[in-house]
Design a protein around this motif. Structure first.
Motif, PDB file in Angstrom:
ATOM      1  N   PHE A   1      42.790  37.787  39.244  1.00 12.55           N
ATOM      2  CA  PHE A   1      43.695  38.520  38.351  1.00 12.55           C
ATOM      3  C   PHE A   1      43.427  38.212  36.878  1.00 12.55           C
ATOM      4  N   THR A   2      43.203  36.934  36.559  1.00  6.53           N
ATOM      5  CA  THR A   2      43.018  36.597  35.139  1.00  6.53           C
ATOM      6  C   THR A   2      41.748  37.257  34.599  1.00  6.53           C
ATOM      7  N   SER A   3      40.695  37.334  35.425  1.00  8.74           N
ATOM      8  CA  SER A   3      39.452  37.907  34.907  1.00  8.74           C
ATOM      9  C   SER A   3      39.521  39.427  34.816  1.00  8.74           C
ATOM     10  N   SER A   4      40.372  40.046  35.608  1.00  7.14           N
ATOM     11  CA  SER A   4      40.376  41.513  35.634  1.00  7.14           C
ATOM     12  C   SER A   4      41.504  42.122  34.810  1.00  7.14           C
ATOM     13  N   ILE A   5      42.710  41.644  35.031  1.00  2.00           N
ATOM     14  CA  ILE A   5      43.852  42.216  34.297  1.00  2.00           C
ATOM     15  C   ILE A   5      43.746  41.790  32.832  1.00  2.00           C
TER      16      ILE A   5
ATOM     17  N   VAL B   1      49.374  38.715  33.065  1.00  2.00           N
ATOM     18  CA  VAL B   1      48.656  37.428  33.093  1.00  2.00           C
ATOM     19  C   VAL B   1      49.354  36.379  32.222  1.00  2.00           C
ATOM     20  N   ASP B   2      49.819  36.785  31.055  1.00  2.00           N
ATOM     21  CA  ASP B   2      50.397  35.797  30.137  1.00  2.00           C
ATOM     22  C   ASP B   2      51.744  35.262  30.594  1.00  2.00           C
ATOM     23  N   LYS B   3      52.568  36.145  31.192  1.00  2.00           N
ATOM     24  CA  LYS B   3      53.949  35.710  31.464  1.00  2.00           C
ATOM     25  C   LYS B   3      54.412  35.893  32.897  1.00  2.00           C
ATOM     26  N   GLU B   4      53.811  36.845  33.607  1.00  2.00           N
ATOM     27  CA  GLU B   4      54.508  37.301  34.817  1.00  2.00           C
ATOM     28  C   GLU B   4      53.917  36.836  36.130  1.00  2.00           C
ATOM     29  N   MET B   5      52.793  36.153  36.090  1.00  2.00           N
ATOM     30  CA  MET B   5      52.134  35.833  37.351  1.00  2.00           C
ATOM     31  C   MET B   5      52.700  34.561  37.977  1.00  2.00           C
ATOM     32  N   TYR B   6      52.938  34.617  39.281  1.00  2.00           N
ATOM     33  CA  TYR B   6      53.344  33.428  40.030  1.00  2.00           C
ATOM     34  C   TYR B   6      52.063  32.732  40.467  1.00  2.00           C
ATOM     35  N   ALA B   7      51.635  31.744  39.701  1.00  2.00           N
ATOM     36  CA  ALA B   7      50.382  31.063  40.035  1.00  2.00           C
ATOM     37  C   ALA B   7      50.686  29.594  40.304  1.00  2.00           C
ATOM     38  N   PHE B   8      49.935  29.000  41.208  1.00  2.00           N
ATOM     39  CA  PHE B   8      50.185  27.596  41.547  1.00  2.00           C
ATOM     40  C   PHE B   8      48.943  26.945  42.134  1.00  2.00           C
ATOM     41  N   LYS B   9      48.992  25.615  42.150  1.00  2.00           N
ATOM     42  CA  LYS B   9      47.871  24.865  42.725  1.00  2.00           C
ATOM     43  C   LYS B   9      48.274  24.440  44.122  1.00  2.00           C
ATOM     44  N   THR B  10      47.429  24.703  45.100  1.00  2.00           N
ATOM     45  CA  THR B  10      47.779  24.347  46.479  1.00  2.00           C
ATOM     46  C   THR B  10      47.530  22.852  46.702  1.00  2.00           C
TER      47      THR B  10
ATOM     48  N   TYR C   1      38.890  52.374  36.794  1.00  2.00           N
ATOM     49  CA  TYR C   1      38.584  50.961  36.482  1.00  2.00           C
ATOM     50  C   TYR C   1      37.121  50.670  36.816  1.00  2.00           C
ATOM     51  N   ASP C   2      36.242  51.342  36.070  1.00  2.00           N
ATOM     52  CA  ASP C   2      34.804  51.295  36.360  1.00  2.00           C
ATOM     53  C   ASP C   2      34.163  49.919  36.155  1.00  2.00           C
ATOM     54  N   TYR C   3      34.786  49.056  35.362  1.00  2.00           N
ATOM     55  CA  TYR C   3      34.169  47.743  35.076  1.00  2.00           C
ATOM     56  C   TYR C   3      34.838  46.585  35.807  1.00  2.00           C
ATOM     57  N   LEU C   4      35.854  46.889  36.595  1.00  2.00           N
ATOM     58  CA  LEU C   4      36.608  45.809  37.258  1.00  2.00           C
ATOM     59  C   LEU C   4      35.711  44.951  38.161  1.00  2.00           C
ATOM     60  N   ALA C   5      34.800  45.601  38.893  1.00  2.00           N
ATOM     61  CA  ALA C   5      33.947  44.851  39.826  1.00  2.00           C
ATOM     62  C   ALA C   5      33.171  43.764  39.087  1.00  2.00           C
ATOM     63  N   ARG C   6      32.585  44.120  37.962  1.00  2.00           N
ATOM     64  CA  ARG C   6      31.803  43.152  37.197  1.00  2.00           C
ATOM     65  C   ARG C   6      32.721  42.065  36.621  1.00  2.00           C
ATOM     66  N   GLN C   7      33.928  42.494  36.198  1.00  2.00           N
ATOM     67  CA  GLN C   7      34.860  41.512  35.620  1.00  2.00           C
ATOM     68  C   GLN C   7      35.218  40.410  36.621  1.00  2.00           C
ATOM     69  N   ILE C   8      35.291  40.778  37.920  1.00  2.00           N
ATOM     70  CA  ILE C   8      35.639  39.729  38.876  1.00  2.00           C
ATOM     71  C   ILE C   8      34.393  39.059  39.469  1.00  2.00           C
ATOM     72  N   GLY C   9      33.217  39.357  38.888  1.00  2.00           N
ATOM     73  CA  GLY C   9      32.040  38.577  39.242  1.00  2.00           C
ATOM     74  C   GLY C   9      30.957  39.313  39.991  1.00  2.00           C
TER      75      GLY C   9
END
Ligand code: AMP
Length: 435
Positions: free
Chosen positions: A62-66, A73-82, A301-309
């Motif tokens: 998500f961070t690389s694409s959105i 990404v800045d405020k709304e994502m529920y992200a955590f370390k497992t 979203y033609d560039y999304l694939a490259r954005q995620i690697g």
């Protein structure tokens, strides 16, 4: 409930779902289920196939694409370390996970485009308010692996059809094109220069966006910025020849289908993976005080694939439909899920011998797909008949001690109270004859 709250108030207030998240049940549940069935049916007619990606993804997806500078990404994502040290996030949308799945499963080698529908909950730590939740449901349609304008038209049309089947009227499309790599950079320079000239009037949040994501200033909610935006350069004027052609074709398809559209130069949809077409499906007067309401949105979203690697770009286009707003709207048809069956028979049992065997009788009816209602916890004939009458169920099956002993039931026509005793072995045959 009240009583318990009084004796142990704090404990009761603790028992609640997380803010902005809710239990789906009763009519609401059936409303969602009925919508998803209908939406899938429409999607399948257009050639979309189902996919279900995990609710959790690597945060990077998500961070690389959105992209940074976006609210998600800045405020709304529920992200955590497992516990194992992975950085995961609850999906805030379906698009990046879908592209991840496309790449992971080597779908580039399949005939293109690959068309998918996907639905389920998404999570954003947004400010909860009417029609805005932290867990909400989206239904997505995507065409991956083709850059043609007809794909854009296809997802717009399929999205509109789903909404119309659900009961929506007066829908229009807000549409814009933000160009590709080449023309977008020219446009971004022009836009940045414009905002720099007006920087003294820009509120601080938009000054910040000027550094991270200037496109976002165009859909700013700040009143001061809205005024500045009135004279901001529009992206359509900066489009290169091929983007202009692509956009013109999309509009021609919409015209051909009689879909009303409005070119909205402030529509950029924030997320950094969008290229060329961006759009929203708008319900005129759908919002509070009759303001327009976005029921869905999407874009290319033609560039999304490259954005995620991925090593190569994968041209793609899609739409996300917000389901919660549909279910809450006054026009929603309350689509009934297929598993919801109106009971034809009310099953009544009397006495312990009958109760003991009653689940066997119910099983005969279930296997024959005859929908019934029952209240197995009740014992008296009067109370069970009263429920059958209240529910306006046309027939009752009465299963008493005598019937239990000789493997029969009494079938009662609730409209005229006539009754027949029928052997269990002949029951299905008998019921088939009833209207
Ligand atoms: P987006 O992915 O932000 O473009 O949203 C697509 C659609 O999802 C919107 O048009 C809304 O109908 C719906 N939506 C977005 N955010 C929320 C939310 N917080 N709660 C409920 N529905 C939402």
């Amino acid at each position: 409930m009240k009583k318990t709250a009084h004796t142990n108030k704090n404990k009761m207030t603790d028992i609640a779902s997380p803010k902005g998240m809710r239990d789906l049940m009763s009519e609401d549940y059936y409303g969602f289920q009925g919508f998803f069935e209908k939406a899938q049916e429409v999607a399948v007619y257009y050639g979309f196939k189902p996919i279900d990606t995990p609710i959790l993804e690597h945060e990077e997806i998500f961070t690389s694409s959105i992209g940074e500078g976006t609210d998600i990404v800045d405020k709304e994502m529920y992200a955590f370390k497992t516990k194992g040290g992975d950085h995961l996030a609850l999906r805030p949308e379906h698009t990046a996970p879908l592209m991840r799945a496309y790449i992971e499963h080597g779908m580039q080698t399949m005939p293109q485009p690959v068309m998918f529908y996907q639905y389920g909950p998404v999570f954003r730590h947004d400010k909860p308010q009417r029609g805005r939740y932290r867990q909400f449901w989206q239904f997505d349609l995507d065409c991956l692996g083709n850059e043609k304008s007809i794909m854009d038209a296809l997802v717009i049309k399929a999205g509109m059809s789903i909404l119309e089947e659900a009961g929506a009227e007066n829908l229009t499309i807000d549409i814009n094109s933000i160009g590709d790599k080449e023309c977008r950079n020219t446009y971004l320079r022009e836009l940045t220069n414009y905002y720099k000239k007006n920087i003294s009037s820009l509120p601080s949040v938009d000054r910040e966006r000027l550094k991270t994501n200037p496109l976002r200033i165009l859909d700013s909610k700040e009143e001061k910025t809205k005024i500045i935006n009135e004279n901001a350069p529009d992206s359509v004027s900066s489009l290169c020849v091929s983007c202009k052609k692509h956009f013109k074709e999309v509009l021609e398809y919409l015209e051909e289908m009689g879909i009303a559209y409005n070119i909205n130069k402030n529509l950029v949809r924030g997320l950094s993976y969008y290229t060329r077409t961006v759009f929203e499906i708008i319900e005129q007067n759908g919002g509070e005080d009759g303001t327009p309401l976005a029921l869905g949105g999407g874009g290319r979203y033609d560039y999304l694939a490259r954005q995620i690697g991925n090593k190569r770009d994968v041209p793609a286009v899609g739409i996300s439909i917000g389901v919660d707003r549909i279910i809450a709207s006054t026009w929603y048809k309350k689509l009934s899920p297929r598993i919801m069956k109106k009971p034809k028979i009310y099953f009544i049992q009397l006495g312990s011998e009958a109760k003991l065997k009653s689940l066997n009788v119910i099983e005969i009816l279930r296997k024959a797909h005859i929908p019934i209602a029952q209240s197995l916890s009740k014992d008296s004939l009067g109370s069970q008949l009263a429920i059958a009458e209240k529910l306006s169920i046309p027939y009752a099956i009465i299963f008493g001690v005598k019937e239990a002993l000789d493997d029969s039931v009494i079938v009662r026509d609730m409209s005229n109270r006539s009754q027949d005793t029928v052997k269990l072995s002949k029951l299905l045959e008998y019921l088939k004859e009833l209207k």
